[in-house]
Motif scaffolding. Structure first.
Motif, PDB file in Angstrom:
ATOM      1  N   UNK A 182       9.255  -2.748  -3.600  1.00 25.03           N
ATOM      2  CA  UNK A 182       8.199  -2.584  -2.635  1.00 25.03           C
ATOM      3  C   UNK A 182       8.687  -1.628  -1.353  1.00 25.03           C
ATOM      4  N   UNK A 183       9.960  -2.036  -0.891  1.00 23.16           N
ATOM      5  CA  UNK A 183      10.236  -1.205   0.234  1.00 23.16           C
ATOM      6  C   UNK A 183      10.354   0.315  -0.128  1.00 23.16           C
ATOM      7  N   UNK A 184      10.899   0.781  -1.568  1.00 28.49           N
ATOM      8  CA  UNK A 184      11.117   2.105  -1.659  1.00 28.49           C
ATOM      9  C   UNK A 184       9.675   2.750  -2.021  1.00 28.49           C
ATOM     10  N   UNK A 185       8.914   2.176  -2.719  1.00 29.21           N
ATOM     11  CA  UNK A 185       7.626   2.627  -3.275  1.00 29.21           C
ATOM     12  C   UNK A 185       6.615   2.711  -1.894  1.00 29.21           C
ATOM     13  N   UNK A 186       6.755   1.630  -1.229  1.00 28.94           N
ATOM     14  CA  UNK A 186       5.846   1.414  -0.103  1.00 28.94           C
ATOM     15  C   UNK A 186       6.027   2.544   0.786  1.00 28.94           C
ATOM     16  N   UNK A 187       7.252   2.503   1.223  1.00 27.72           N
ATOM     17  CA  UNK A 187       7.803   3.630   2.200  1.00 27.72           C
ATOM     18  C   UNK A 187       7.328   4.984   2.153  1.00 27.72           C
ATOM     19  N   UNK A 188       7.666   5.221   0.609  1.00 30.15           N
ATOM     20  CA  UNK A 188       7.270   6.901   0.204  1.00 30.15           C
ATOM     21  C   UNK A 188       5.823   7.034  -0.036  1.00 30.15           C
ATOM     22  N   UNK A 189       4.994   5.871  -0.181  1.00 27.20           N
ATOM     23  CA  UNK A 189       3.416   6.238  -0.225  1.00 27.20           C
ATOM     24  C   UNK A 189       2.959   6.192   1.277  1.00 27.20           C
ATOM     25  N   UNK A 190       3.570   5.416   2.196  1.00 20.38           N
ATOM     26  CA  UNK A 190       3.199   5.680   3.712  1.00 20.38           C
ATOM     27  C   UNK A 190       3.516   7.098   4.037  1.00 20.38           C
ATOM     28  N   UNK A 191       4.739   7.581   3.645  1.00 19.89           N
ATOM     29  CA  UNK A 191       5.065   8.764   4.005  1.00 19.89           C
ATOM     30  C   UNK A 191       4.081   9.965   3.557  1.00 19.89           C
ATOM     31  N   UNK A 192       3.584   9.788   2.215  1.00 14.55           N
ATOM     32  CA  UNK A 192       2.670  10.799   1.548  1.00 14.55           C
ATOM     33  C   UNK A 192       1.175  10.788   2.445  1.00 14.55           C
ATOM     34  N   UNK A 246       8.723  17.589  -3.329  1.00 13.00           N
ATOM     35  CA  UNK A 246       8.874  16.215  -2.869  1.00 13.00           C
ATOM     36  C   UNK A 246       9.846  15.983  -1.660  1.00 13.00           C
ATOM     37  N   UNK A 247      10.805  16.891  -1.701  1.00 12.93           N
ATOM     38  CA  UNK A 247      11.727  16.644  -0.441  1.00 12.93           C
ATOM     39  C   UNK A 247      11.099  17.168   0.782  1.00 12.93           C
ATOM     40  N   UNK A 248       9.854  17.663   0.817  1.00 18.02           N
ATOM     41  CA  UNK A 248       9.037  18.118   2.303  1.00 18.02           C
ATOM     42  C   UNK A 248       8.903  16.972   2.803  1.00 18.02           C
ATOM     43  N   UNK A 286       5.649  15.825   9.912  1.00 21.16           N
ATOM     44  CA  UNK A 286       5.530  15.187  11.263  1.00 21.16           C
ATOM     45  C   UNK A 286       6.046  13.781  11.061  1.00 21.16           C
ATOM     46  N   UNK A 287       6.144  13.003   9.948  1.00 22.01           N
ATOM     47  CA  UNK A 287       6.800  11.645   9.969  1.00 22.01           C
ATOM     48  C   UNK A 287       8.190  11.527   9.073  1.00 22.01           C
ATOM     49  N   UNK A 288       9.056  12.608   9.326  1.00 22.20           N
ATOM     50  CA  UNK A 288      10.104  12.921   8.277  1.00 22.20           C
ATOM     51  C   UNK A 288      10.986  11.654   8.653  1.00 22.20           C
ATOM     52  N   UNK A 289      11.142  11.156   9.766  1.00 23.94           N
ATOM     53  CA  UNK A 289      12.140  10.108   9.911  1.00 23.94           C
ATOM     54  C   UNK A 289      11.800   8.851   9.033  1.00 23.94           C
ATOM     55  N   UNK A 290      10.287   8.633   8.723  1.00 25.96           N
ATOM     56  CA  UNK A 290       9.902   7.418   8.023  1.00 25.96           C
ATOM     57  C   UNK A 290      10.402   7.520   6.483  1.00 25.96           C
ATOM     58  N   UNK A 291      10.155   8.531   5.783  1.00 31.12           N
ATOM     59  CA  UNK A 291      10.562   9.017   4.462  1.00 31.12           C
ATOM     60  C   UNK A 291      12.323   8.854   4.533  1.00 31.12           C
ATOM     61  N   UNK A 292      12.986   9.449   5.464  1.00 35.33           N
ATOM     62  CA  UNK A 292      14.398   9.178   5.223  1.00 35.33           C
ATOM     63  C   UNK A 292      14.744   7.871   5.615  1.00 35.33           C
ATOM     64  N   UNK A 293      14.432   7.179   6.313  1.00 33.92           N
ATOM     65  CA  UNK A 293      14.662   5.800   6.857  1.00 33.92           C
ATOM     66  C   UNK A 293      14.357   4.808   5.624  1.00 33.92           C
TER      67      UNK A 293
END
Length: 390
Positions: free
Chosen positions: A194-204, A217-219, A226-233
């Motif tokens: 949930x954490x991984x998939x949820x965080x990635x979808x929010x970043x998208x 995908x690495x973009x 603009x929200x790179x920190x969310x994906x990396x976190x």
């Protein structure tokens, strides 16, 4: 068998030792879905103590809410908005949920939470507490969003509002304590997914570039987003949850002497290396304007792939007890990874984004299946007992 005739069950001594039972203790038995479920009878003291743990956060939340309304001189409280029932209930549920989950997890016995290394246990407890708190926050936010849709515009007095907030905090604390007390491999792996998939979808969804997928995908984690920190976190935090899973499952496995082998230790460190590499991909941002940072991101990404390939192709040696079905599954995943590489590099059928998503999805799924197999291996060897009916 004659009706109402008493029968006796013969348990192995080590089975009773695992749940701290002794002669004279009573076991509660219930029938559920054609299964007989046996469990120790809870004492009245433990029930009363649990009730206090649930009531205390609720009372404190009610008092804090009432004090807040008095200080803000708010006599009529709206359901949503600033200084509303929803706002205070969500914030207080999150705060008390974290505290109660953390406390409940700390006081678990070594049988329930078997990680013995102090640093690993501290890291695991904090990581799981944050992960479950984030889920609690998301659940409460969604719940009040639905409540607001059903009762939009409702306004209550501050005393009633404080009581309602206390009720929601009490229920939230109850769920968080139960979650901590029933922590299992399945619960942790579900939180990881949930954490991984949820965080990635929010970043998208929250990305400022509508056509990001046409780049790669690495973009999502680069400085261009603009929200790179969310994906990396998300990557960093997911790697910490994965480390907790690894510590948890191998702490159980190494209780069995036959599994204390060089091969199993090697598998553990390869999984640890995979998890750390996964987190470092998030630590080192894909920033092409800073060459050394981009290079570190590139190298850690490749290191992650190397670790996964070593585990997949070496699984027969690393895990000699693996079944033929599991080895076949490993071969399928290896074949799919090779196929995606061919379709991207030579056939040019897959785009860079599609290739990265497919490779990432296959690798992540493989790691979850591998750790699930290790968990099943422990259960089969240590948690299964033959009970004789007399």
């Amino acid at each position: 068998m004659v009706e109402n005739k008493q029968i006796h069950l013969s348990f192995p001594k080590k089975a009773l030792n695992k749940i701290s039972l002794k002669d004279g203790d009573q076991i509660v038995a219930r029938i559920e879905n054609d299964k007989i479920i046996l469990q120790p009878q809870p004492s009245k003291d433990s029930q009363n103590q649990s009730l206090r743990w649930y009531l205390l956060p609720a009372i404190l939340a009610g008092v804090i809410s009432l004090i807040n309304f008095h200080l803000q001189r708010v006599k009529s409280v709206s359901l949503s908005g600033a200084d509303s029932i929803a706002q205070l209930a969500i914030y207080l549920s999150t705060a008390f949920g974290f505290i109660t989950f953390l406390a409940a997890l700390i006081f678990l016995s070594s049988d329930q939470f078997p990680i013995n290394n102090r640093w690993a246990k501290f890291r695991s407890v904090v990581t799981l507490s944050i992960a479950f708190t984030v889920l609690d926050f998301a659940f409460m936010s969604l719940l009040f969003y639905c409540i607001d849709l059903a009762f939009h515009g409702v306004i209550l007095d501050r005393y009633t509002s404080s009581a309602i907030i206390a009720g929601f905090v009490g229920v939230s604390s109850y769920l968080m304590i139960n979650a901590a007390q029933s922590i299992t491999f399945s619960a942790m792996s579900t939180v990881l997914i949930f954490t991984l998939i949820g965080g990635i979808f929010l970043s998208m969804i929250m990305n400022n570039h509508a056509n990001w997928w046409q780049i790669n995908f690495s973009y999502l984690g680069s400085n261009l987003s603009n929200n790179w920190w969310q994906f990396n976190f998300t990557l960093i935090f997911s790697s910490l949850i994965m480390l907790t899973l690894i510590d948890y499952i191998f702490s159980l496995i190494f209780k069995i002497d036959t599994f204390k082998t060089v091969r199993m230790q090697t598998l553990r460190w390869l999984l640890v290396g995979t998890s750390i590499s996964f987190g470092l991909v998030g630590v080192f941002q894909n920033n092409r304007s800073i060459e050394w940072l981009h290079q570190l991101h590139w190298w850690t990404s490749n290191l992650l792939v190397i670790f996964i390939l070593i585990i997949i192709f070496g699984i027969k040696w690393l895990l000699p007890t693996a079944t033929k079905e599991f080895l076949f599954t490993a071969a399928v995943f290896a074949g799919l990874l090779v196929l995606s590489e061919i379709l991207f590099q030579w056939v040019h059928y897959l785009s860079l984004t599609a290739f990265e998503i497919i490779s990432f999805g296959l690798s992540f799924a493989w790691l979850i299946i591998l750790m699930q197999n290790l968990n099943n291996l422990y259960i089969e060897k240590s948690e299964t007992f033959i009970i004789e009916i007399k």
